[in-house]
Motif scaffolding. Structure first.
Motif, PDB file in Angstrom:
ATOM      1  N   VAL A 274       0.840  -1.199   0.000  1.00 33.26           N
ATOM      2  CA  VAL A 274       0.000   0.000   0.000  1.00 33.26           C
ATOM      3  C   VAL A 274       0.876   1.250   0.000  1.00 33.26           C
ATOM      4  O   VAL A 274       0.564   2.246  -0.657  1.00 33.26           O
ATOM      5  CB  VAL A 274      -0.940   0.004   1.223  1.00 33.26           C
ATOM      6  N   SER A 275       1.989   1.217   0.744  1.00 36.58           N
ATOM      7  CA  SER A 275       2.911   2.359   0.786  1.00 36.58           C
ATOM      8  C   SER A 275       3.483   2.645  -0.599  1.00 36.58           C
ATOM      9  O   SER A 275       3.574   3.809  -1.023  1.00 36.58           O
ATOM     10  CB  SER A 275       4.057   2.080   1.769  1.00 36.58           C
ATOM     11  N   ILE A 276       3.871   1.594  -1.321  1.00 41.37           N
ATOM     12  CA  ILE A 276       4.418   1.770  -2.669  1.00 41.37           C
ATOM     13  C   ILE A 276       3.365   2.385  -3.584  1.00 41.37           C
ATOM     14  O   ILE A 276       3.651   3.296  -4.371  1.00 41.37           O
ATOM     15  CB  ILE A 276       4.919   0.428  -3.223  1.00 41.37           C
ATOM     16  N   ARG A 277       2.141   1.919  -3.456  1.00 37.99           N
ATOM     17  CA  ARG A 277       1.045   2.468  -4.275  1.00 37.99           C
ATOM     18  C   ARG A 277       0.829   3.945  -3.964  1.00 37.99           C
ATOM     19  O   ARG A 277       0.664   4.761  -4.879  1.00 37.99           O
ATOM     20  CB  ARG A 277      -0.231   1.673  -4.012  1.00 37.99           C
ATOM     21  N   CYS A 278       0.820   4.307  -2.677  1.00 39.76           N
ATOM     22  CA  CYS A 278       0.631   5.710  -2.288  1.00 39.76           C
ATOM     23  C   CYS A 278       1.773   6.581  -2.799  1.00 39.76           C
ATOM     24  O   CYS A 278       1.550   7.696  -3.283  1.00 39.76           O
ATOM     25  CB  CYS A 278       0.535   5.820  -0.766  1.00 39.76           C
ATOM     26  N   ALA A 279       3.007   6.091  -2.661  1.00 34.94           N
ATOM     27  CA  ALA A 279       4.172   6.876  -3.087  1.00 34.94           C
ATOM     28  C   ALA A 279       4.111   7.185  -4.581  1.00 34.94           C
ATOM     29  O   ALA A 279       4.388   8.318  -5.008  1.00 34.94           O
ATOM     30  CB  ALA A 279       5.461   6.135  -2.748  1.00 34.94           C
ATOM     31  N   GLN A 280       3.741   6.195  -5.371  1.00 37.72           N
ATOM     32  CA  GLN A 280       3.764   6.379  -6.820  1.00 37.72           C
ATOM     33  C   GLN A 280       2.503   7.066  -7.346  1.00 37.72           C
ATOM     34  O   GLN A 280       2.597   8.005  -8.147  1.00 37.72           O
ATOM     35  CB  GLN A 280       3.940   5.014  -7.504  1.00 37.72           C
ATOM     36  N   LYS A 281       1.338   6.627  -6.888  1.00 39.56           N
ATOM     37  CA  LYS A 281       0.083   7.138  -7.435  1.00 39.56           C
ATOM     38  C   LYS A 281      -0.343   8.464  -6.819  1.00 39.56           C
ATOM     39  O   LYS A 281      -0.899   9.324  -7.505  1.00 39.56           O
ATOM     40  CB  LYS A 281      -1.040   6.112  -7.226  1.00 39.56           C
ATOM     41  N   ASN A 282      -0.107   8.637  -5.518  1.00 39.18           N
ATOM     42  CA  ASN A 282      -0.593   9.834  -4.823  1.00 39.18           C
ATOM     43  C   ASN A 282       0.462  10.921  -4.680  1.00 39.18           C
ATOM     44  O   ASN A 282       0.138  12.106  -4.732  1.00 39.18           O
ATOM     45  CB  ASN A 282      -1.111   9.464  -3.434  1.00 39.18           C
ATOM     46  N   LEU A 283       1.716  10.502  -4.446  1.00 40.95           N
ATOM     47  CA  LEU A 283       2.774  11.487  -4.181  1.00 40.95           C
ATOM     48  C   LEU A 283       3.660  11.754  -5.389  1.00 40.95           C
ATOM     49  O   LEU A 283       4.405  12.730  -5.394  1.00 40.95           O
ATOM     50  CB  LEU A 283       3.636  11.016  -3.003  1.00 40.95           C
ATOM     51  N   GLY A 284       3.610  10.903  -6.397  1.00 44.41           N
ATOM     52  CA  GLY A 284       4.371  11.146  -7.620  1.00 44.41           C
ATOM     53  C   GLY A 284       5.833  10.770  -7.547  1.00 44.41           C
ATOM     54  O   GLY A 284       6.646  11.243  -8.348  1.00 44.41           O
ATOM     55  N   VAL A 285       6.217   9.895  -6.598  1.00 46.00           N
ATOM     56  CA  VAL A 285       7.605   9.449  -6.509  1.00 46.00           C
ATOM     57  C   VAL A 285       7.852   8.405  -7.588  1.00 46.00           C
ATOM     58  O   VAL A 285       6.998   7.552  -7.846  1.00 46.00           O
ATOM     59  CB  VAL A 285       7.907   8.849  -5.113  1.00 46.00           C
ATOM     60  N   SER A 286       9.010   8.457  -8.219  1.00 44.02           N
ATOM     61  CA  SER A 286       9.319   7.527  -9.305  1.00 44.02           C
ATOM     62  C   SER A 286       9.389   6.090  -8.804  1.00 44.02           C
ATOM     63  O   SER A 286       9.602   5.829  -7.614  1.00 44.02           O
ATOM     64  CB  SER A 286      10.654   7.899  -9.957  1.00 44.02           C
ATOM     65  N   GLU A 287       9.226   5.144  -9.733  1.00 41.15           N
ATOM     66  CA  GLU A 287       9.330   3.727  -9.372  1.00 41.15           C
ATOM     67  C   GLU A 287      10.718   3.401  -8.849  1.00 41.15           C
ATOM     68  O   GLU A 287      10.870   2.587  -7.936  1.00 41.15           O
ATOM     69  CB  GLU A 287       9.014   2.853 -10.587  1.00 41.15           C
ATOM     70  N   GLY A 288      11.751   4.031  -9.425  1.00 42.40           N
ATOM     71  CA  GLY A 288      13.114   3.751  -9.003  1.00 42.40           C
ATOM     72  C   GLY A 288      13.356   4.108  -7.555  1.00 42.40           C
ATOM     73  O   GLY A 288      13.887   3.302  -6.777  1.00 42.40           O
ATOM     74  N   VAL A 289      12.971   5.320  -7.154  1.00 41.91           N
ATOM     75  CA  VAL A 289      13.204   5.777  -5.778  1.00 41.91           C
ATOM     76  C   VAL A 289      12.295   5.049  -4.798  1.00 41.91           C
ATOM     77  O   VAL A 289      12.751   4.536  -3.763  1.00 41.91           O
ATOM     78  CB  VAL A 289      13.002   7.305  -5.673  1.00 41.91           C
ATOM     79  N   SER A 290      10.999   4.968  -5.112  1.00 44.48           N
ATOM     80  CA  SER A 290      10.078   4.317  -4.173  1.00 44.48           C
ATOM     81  C   SER A 290      10.380   2.831  -4.049  1.00 44.48           C
ATOM     82  O   SER A 290      10.280   2.252  -2.954  1.00 44.48           O
ATOM     83  CB  SER A 290       8.627   4.518  -4.624  1.00 44.48           C
ATOM     84  N   GLY A 291      10.790   2.205  -5.149  1.00 43.24           N
ATOM     85  CA  GLY A 291      11.098   0.780  -5.121  1.00 43.24           C
ATOM     86  C   GLY A 291      12.338   0.452  -4.323  1.00 43.24           C
ATOM     87  O   GLY A 291      12.520  -0.678  -3.873  1.00 43.24           O
ATOM     88  N   PHE A 292      13.209   1.446  -4.130  1.00 43.80           N
ATOM     89  CA  PHE A 292      14.431   1.241  -3.347  1.00 43.80           C
ATOM     90  C   PHE A 292      14.259   1.699  -1.903  1.00 43.80           C
ATOM     91  O   PHE A 292      14.574   0.975  -0.952  1.00 43.80           O
ATOM     92  CB  PHE A 292      15.597   2.001  -3.989  1.00 43.80           C
ATOM     93  N   VAL A 293      13.736   2.904  -1.708  1.00 45.99           N
ATOM     94  CA  VAL A 293      13.702   3.515  -0.375  1.00 45.99           C
ATOM     95  C   VAL A 293      12.665   2.857   0.532  1.00 45.99           C
ATOM     96  O   VAL A 293      12.926   2.611   1.717  1.00 45.99           O
ATOM     97  CB  VAL A 293      13.430   5.036  -0.480  1.00 45.99           C
ATOM     98  N   LEU A 294      11.488   2.544   0.015  1.00 39.80           N
ATOM     99  CA  LEU A 294      10.420   2.009   0.869  1.00 39.80           C
ATOM    100  C   LEU A 294      10.725   0.617   1.447  1.00 39.80           C
ATOM    101  O   LEU A 294      10.515   0.392   2.641  1.00 39.80           O
ATOM    102  CB  LEU A 294       9.091   1.997   0.119  1.00 39.80           C
ATOM    103  N   PRO A 295      11.216  -0.348   0.646  1.00 38.44           N
ATOM    104  CA  PRO A 295      11.573  -1.632   1.262  1.00 38.44           C
ATOM    105  C   PRO A 295      12.661  -1.502   2.319  1.00 38.44           C
ATOM    106  O   PRO A 295      12.620  -2.185   3.351  1.00 38.44           O
ATOM    107  CB  PRO A 295      12.057  -2.474   0.067  1.00 38.44           C
ATOM    108  N   VAL A 296      13.628  -0.610   2.075  1.00 36.36           N
ATOM    109  CA  VAL A 296      14.674  -0.383   3.084  1.00 36.36           C
ATOM    110  C   VAL A 296      14.054   0.220   4.342  1.00 36.36           C
ATOM    111  O   VAL A 296      14.360  -0.180   5.469  1.00 36.36           O
ATOM    112  CB  VAL A 296      15.780   0.542   2.523  1.00 36.36           C
ATOM    113  N   GLY A 297      13.154   1.180   4.166  1.00 35.08           N
ATOM    114  CA  GLY A 297      12.507   1.820   5.310  1.00 35.08           C
ATOM    115  C   GLY A 297      11.662   0.862   6.111  1.00 35.08           C
ATOM    116  O   GLY A 297      11.670   0.880   7.345  1.00 35.08           O
ATOM    117  N   ALA A 298      10.913  -0.014   5.415  1.00 35.17           N
ATOM    118  CA  ALA A 298      10.079  -0.995   6.118  1.00 35.17           C
ATOM    119  C   ALA A 298      10.922  -1.941   6.954  1.00 35.17           C
ATOM    120  O   ALA A 298      10.431  -2.565   7.894  1.00 35.17           O
ATOM    121  CB  ALA A 298       9.246  -1.780   5.114  1.00 35.17           C
ATOM    122  N   THR A 299      12.222  -2.035   6.628  1.00 38.17           N
ATOM    123  CA  THR A 299      13.112  -2.945   7.335  1.00 38.17           C
ATOM    124  C   THR A 299      13.891  -2.261   8.449  1.00 38.17           C
ATOM    125  O   THR A 299      14.070  -2.823   9.529  1.00 38.17           O
ATOM    126  CB  THR A 299      14.109  -3.582   6.334  1.00 38.17           C
TER     127      THR A 299
END
Length: 415
Positions: A274-299
């Motif tokens: 859900v966080s990845i969806r919000c980052a890309q669809k609602n906040l406009g963060v690129s797939e590259g940044v959201s795909g890297f930063v969010l999994p690291v953050g969740a950990t």
């Protein structure tokens, strides 16, 4: 015909409003039905299982796609350094806010509760153990077991390798891009059922925690929730406004879906799709940044847990009549921040961090039993803070790298 009209009306309501409706209806059902509200729990269990189904393939595919999209190892290193630096900074702020809130409101003053049940605190893993465990001996086992840290390491290695071999890696990159898109669509399908899942989860929790259980500890719950709200509104919104020159209201409205799922599930990893969806669809963060930063953050991001450490440690000290010095306060902030690196991603991370912090200031670990009964309620708040922090850092990093679509971020329709 009437059923179709009702369905179309339901679909036109923004998802976050549907989820909030499920949350409030769940609270109402739990309050009215008590323990009988457990009949709705299977709805929540099915939703959580569906979310967990997404985690491993989504994390793996988005990380590989995110790394290969950067095309530059130096850029990846820069993003990684910024990400970890921001996570540590906000963690220190979180502990300090928790301590300040408990100092002002004194939640432990006058509380007299027994804690004769001994608590066994697990030892935090050593730095060497953490480093050794990062590398999977068998990546298939890591994927099957859902070991997120090992999955991240394997995805990083595979993504960098695909990036370095250039054109020969393009077919595999396109395969992962297609797979990631399919996972995004599957996430969207699962999220359509979120209001019902959230209803089931919250009805069960509300029905099982009666007012008689909460009254003696209502003050510490209130302080923890207040400190959590302050941290999100002051620290996260402040950093977005000061460092990113971004409107915090857009960030807050764009992450509501993720916050409600985080609150009801009490799982940062479970909220990741859900966080990845919000980052890309609602906040406009690129797939590259959201795909890297969010999994690291969740950990590794433990802001909510760190804030909880500050509130609960001082609550226990006040309850026991122990006066902490300024040096103790400093030790709590330093220890909690550093411990968040080593204990994130391991089972019982909250207990490990709390026991480490309490040991540093000489508080008995047995006192942890006092808050054990309300841990689920506190966990819901700290998970929400963790997820909000992940999305804030992702947005800031995206802005700093020029990978934040401002039209999407400032757009009128966020869903």
């Amino acid at each position: 015909m009437a059923a179709r009209s009702a369905f179309n009306l339901w679909r036109r309501i923004p998802l976050w409003q549907r989820i909030l409706a499920g949350l409030f209806l769940g609270i109402l059902a739990g309050a009215l039905m008590g323990e009988n509200a457990g009949v709705f729990k299977p709805l929540g269990d099915i939703f959580i299982s569906a979310i967990k189904m997404l985690i491993v393939p989504l994390v793996f595919s988005t990380l590989v796609v995110g790394i290969t999209a950067m095309r530059d190892p130096q850029k990846m290193g820069r993003i990684g350094a910024r990400t970890i630096g921001l996570y540590l900074l906000t963690t220190a702020f979180a502990i300090a806010i928790g301590l300040l809130a408990s100092t002002i409101f004194q939640p432990g003053a006058g509380v007299d509760m027994s804690f004769d049940k001994p608590m066994e605190a697990k030892d935090a893993p050593s730095l060497v153990e953490i480093l050794v465990d990062l590398v999977p001996q068998n990546p298939i086992d890591a994927l099957a077991e859902g070991n997120i840290l090992q999955i991240i390491v394997f995805a990083l290695g595979l993504g960098i390798s695909l990036m370095l071999i250039g054109e020969k890696g393009e077919p595999v990159v396109r395969l992962f891009e297609s797979f990631a898109e399919a996972m995004y669509k599957l996430t969207e399908i699962v999220m359509a059922f979120a209001p019902f899942g959230v209803f089931g989860l919250i009805a069960f929790v509300a029905g099982n925690y009666g007012i008689e259980v909460l009254l003696p500890l209502a003050k510490v719950i209130g302080v923890a929730y207040l400190a959590s709200v302050i941290h999100v509104l002051a620290v996260y919104s402040g950093l977005l406004a000061l460092l990113g020159r971004l409107n915090p209201k857009r960030y807050l409205s764009g992450i509501i879906d993720a916050l409600v799922v985080a609150y009801s599930s009490a799982s940062s990893s479970g909220t990741l799709p859900v966080s990845i969806r919000c980052a890309q669809k609602n906040l406009g963060v690129s797939e590259g940044v959201s795909g890297f930063v969010l999994p690291v953050g969740a950990t590794i991001n433990m802001d909510g847990t760190a804030l909880y450490q500050g509130v609960v440690t001082l609550f226990i000290a006040q309850m026991l009549g122990v006066d902490l010095s300024m040096a103790d306060y400093g030790m709590i902030i330093l220890t909690g921040t550093l411990a968040s690196i080593g204990t994130a991603g391991v089972p019982g991370a909250g207990l490990i961090m709390l026991s480490i912090v309490m040991a540093q200031v000489g508080l008995p670990l047995e006192a942890i039993a006092v808050v054990a009964g309300i841990d689920r309620i506190l966990d819901m708040a700290r998970t929400s803070v963790n997820v909000a922090g992940d999305l804030m850092v992702t947005t800031l990093v995206g802005k700093s790298e020029g990978e934040l679509d401002m039209e999407v971020y400032n757009g009128p329709n966020q869903a």
